[in-house]
Design a protein around this motif. Structure first.
Motif, PDB file in Angstrom:
ATOM      1  N   GLU A  97     -16.330  -4.244  -3.865  1.00  0.00           N
ATOM      2  CA  GLU A  97     -16.231  -5.298  -4.869  1.00  0.00           C
ATOM      3  C   GLU A  97     -16.445  -6.672  -4.264  1.00  0.00           C
ATOM      4  OE1 GLU A  97     -12.910  -5.473  -7.486  1.00  0.00           O
ATOM      5  OE2 GLU A  97     -13.219  -3.430  -8.193  1.00  0.00           O
ATOM      6  N   TYR A  98     -17.160  -7.501  -5.004  1.00  0.00           N
ATOM      7  CA  TYR A  98     -17.272  -8.903  -4.625  1.00  0.00           C
ATOM      8  C   TYR A  98     -16.036  -9.651  -5.111  1.00  0.00           C
ATOM      9  CZ  TYR A  98     -22.297  -8.419  -3.730  1.00  0.00           C
ATOM     10  OH  TYR A  98     -23.514  -8.062  -3.232  1.00  0.00           O
ATOM     11  N   GLU A  99     -15.660 -10.692  -4.374  1.00  0.00           N
ATOM     12  CA  GLU A  99     -14.609 -11.621  -4.816  1.00  0.00           C
ATOM     13  C   GLU A  99     -13.374 -10.899  -5.312  1.00  0.00           C
ATOM     14  OE1 GLU A  99     -17.086 -13.651  -7.572  1.00  0.00           O
ATOM     15  OE2 GLU A  99     -18.535 -13.810  -5.956  1.00  0.00           O
ATOM     16  N   TRP A 100     -12.828 -10.128  -4.400  1.00  0.00           N
ATOM     17  CA  TRP A 100     -11.625  -9.352  -4.726  1.00  0.00           C
ATOM     18  C   TRP A 100     -10.406 -10.259  -4.578  1.00  0.00           C
ATOM     19  CZ3 TRP A 100      -7.543  -7.396  -1.508  1.00  0.00           C
ATOM     20  CH2 TRP A 100      -6.709  -6.491  -2.178  1.00  0.00           C
ATOM     21  N   ARG A 101      -9.665 -10.337  -5.661  1.00  0.00           N
ATOM     22  CA  ARG A 101      -8.526 -11.249  -5.705  1.00  0.00           C
ATOM     23  C   ARG A 101      -7.306 -10.577  -5.098  1.00  0.00           C
ATOM     24  NH1 ARG A 101      -6.722 -13.561 -11.440  1.00  0.00           N
ATOM     25  NH2 ARG A 101      -5.315 -11.812 -11.279  1.00  0.00           N
ATOM     26  N   CYS A 102      -6.801 -11.123  -4.029  1.00  0.00           N
ATOM     27  CA  CYS A 102      -5.645 -10.544  -3.354  1.00  0.00           C
ATOM     28  C   CYS A 102      -4.386 -11.295  -3.763  1.00  0.00           C
ATOM     29  CB  CYS A 102      -5.841 -10.622  -1.835  1.00  0.00           C
ATOM     30  SG  CYS A 102      -4.446  -9.977  -0.919  1.00  0.00           S
ATOM     31  N   GLU A 103      -3.530 -10.606  -4.505  1.00  0.00           N
ATOM     32  CA  GLU A 103      -2.312 -11.252  -5.015  1.00  0.00           C
ATOM     33  C   GLU A 103      -1.383 -11.668  -3.875  1.00  0.00           C
ATOM     34  OE1 GLU A 103      -1.896 -12.041  -8.091  1.00  0.00           O
ATOM     35  OE2 GLU A 103      -3.532 -10.866  -8.972  1.00  0.00           O
ATOM     36  N   GLU A 104      -1.267 -10.809  -2.854  1.00  0.00           N
ATOM     37  CA  GLU A 104      -0.295 -11.074  -1.781  1.00  0.00           C
ATOM     38  C   GLU A 104      -0.655 -12.315  -0.971  1.00  0.00           C
ATOM     39  OE1 GLU A 104      -1.696  -8.122  -2.317  1.00  0.00           O
ATOM     40  OE2 GLU A 104      -0.327  -6.459  -1.856  1.00  0.00           O
ATOM     41  N   THR A 105      -1.925 -12.456  -0.661  1.00  0.00           N
ATOM     42  CA  THR A 105      -2.317 -13.578   0.200  1.00  0.00           C
ATOM     43  C   THR A 105      -2.774 -14.780  -0.606  1.00  0.00           C
ATOM     44  OG1 THR A 105      -4.605 -12.823   0.327  1.00  0.00           O
ATOM     45  CG2 THR A 105      -3.107 -12.003   2.026  1.00  0.00           C
ATOM     46  N   LYS A 106      -2.902 -14.605  -1.909  1.00  0.00           N
ATOM     47  CA  LYS A 106      -3.446 -15.668  -2.769  1.00  0.00           C
ATOM     48  C   LYS A 106      -4.805 -16.136  -2.241  1.00  0.00           C
ATOM     49  CE  LYS A 106      -0.289 -16.283  -6.000  1.00  0.00           C
ATOM     50  NZ  LYS A 106       0.007 -14.836  -6.106  1.00  0.00           N
ATOM     51  N   ARG A 107      -5.617 -15.142  -1.893  1.00  0.00           N
ATOM     52  CA  ARG A 107      -6.965 -15.435  -1.429  1.00  0.00           C
ATOM     53  C   ARG A 107      -7.959 -14.572  -2.175  1.00  0.00           C
ATOM     54  NH1 ARG A 107      -6.890 -18.588   2.766  1.00  0.00           N
ATOM     55  NH2 ARG A 107      -5.067 -18.641   4.106  1.00  0.00           N
TER      56      ARG A 107
END
Ligand SMILES: [Zn+2]
Length: 190
Positions: A97-107
């Motif tokens: 996946e492109y631009e995978w939103r990581c909740e834990e790192t807020k990145r």
């Protein structure tokens, strides 16, 4: 200026690189930014790869560390994704996946490999200059969230110091050759 937007009507994630003719397939007014929820438009040209963009007057207000991207950065992400798809073909059912939103790192990871058993490996395309301290910090943020990270250094980020840091931290260093990249995308894309 991402490859990913959400459909406002359904919440569905749209990857514009998978669409042959985005303006035929997507409804105007139904696309929003996955980070801040404002409307997005489609941008493309003859050579420029189609991508989504905020309307210029509305910046992305989000606590995710997210900045406008260059055409080069998008090309870099595509190169990484295509390399990974080739590498994984035949023995893995992992999704890319492109631009995978990581909740834990807020990145927002440039490219993520999502394995069916929950493992995630993110691949970051780094072209703008960055310090070893920042690389270390971002890497630790991911590792602390149980997520492995691979850096791809190119352009201003591809310095001896950063290469050395990658080698001593990961035992390997991936670099992006931008001359080769632009040739590749001129001949192979679209
Ligand atoms: Zn936004």
């Amino acid at each position: 200026m991402p490859f990913i937007a959400l459909k406002k009507s359904t919440g569905e994630r749209v990857d514009i690189t998978k669409l042959k003719s985005p303006r035929e397939e997507l409804v105007k007014g139904d696309l929003i930014c996955q980070l801040c929820g404002v409307p997005m438009i489609i941008k493309s040209g003859v050579v420029r790869r189609p991508h989504f963009a905020h309307q210029p007057s509305i910046p992305c207000t989000t606590n995710y560390g997210y900045h406008p991207e260059s055409d080069e950065h998008r090309a870099g992400k595509e190169l990484i994704a295509k390399t990974l798809i080739k590498e994984l073909a035949g023995y893995s059912t992992a999704g890319i996946e492109y631009e995978w939103r990581c909740e834990e790192t807020k990145r927002v990871a440039d490219v993520a490999i999502l394995f069916p058993n929950g493992w995630v490996v993110v691949h970051e395309c780094q072209l703008s200059s960055i310090t070893v301290e920042e690389l270390q910090k971002r890497t630790e943020d991911y590792l602390n969230a149980g997520i492995d990270v691979v850096w791809w250094l190119g352009k201003n980020a591809d310095t001896d110091t950063n290469r050395q840091w990658c080698l001593s931290t990961f035992g390997e260093c991936n670099t992006i050759d931008f001359k080769a990249l632009s040739t590749y995308f001129k001949t192979d894309r679209l």
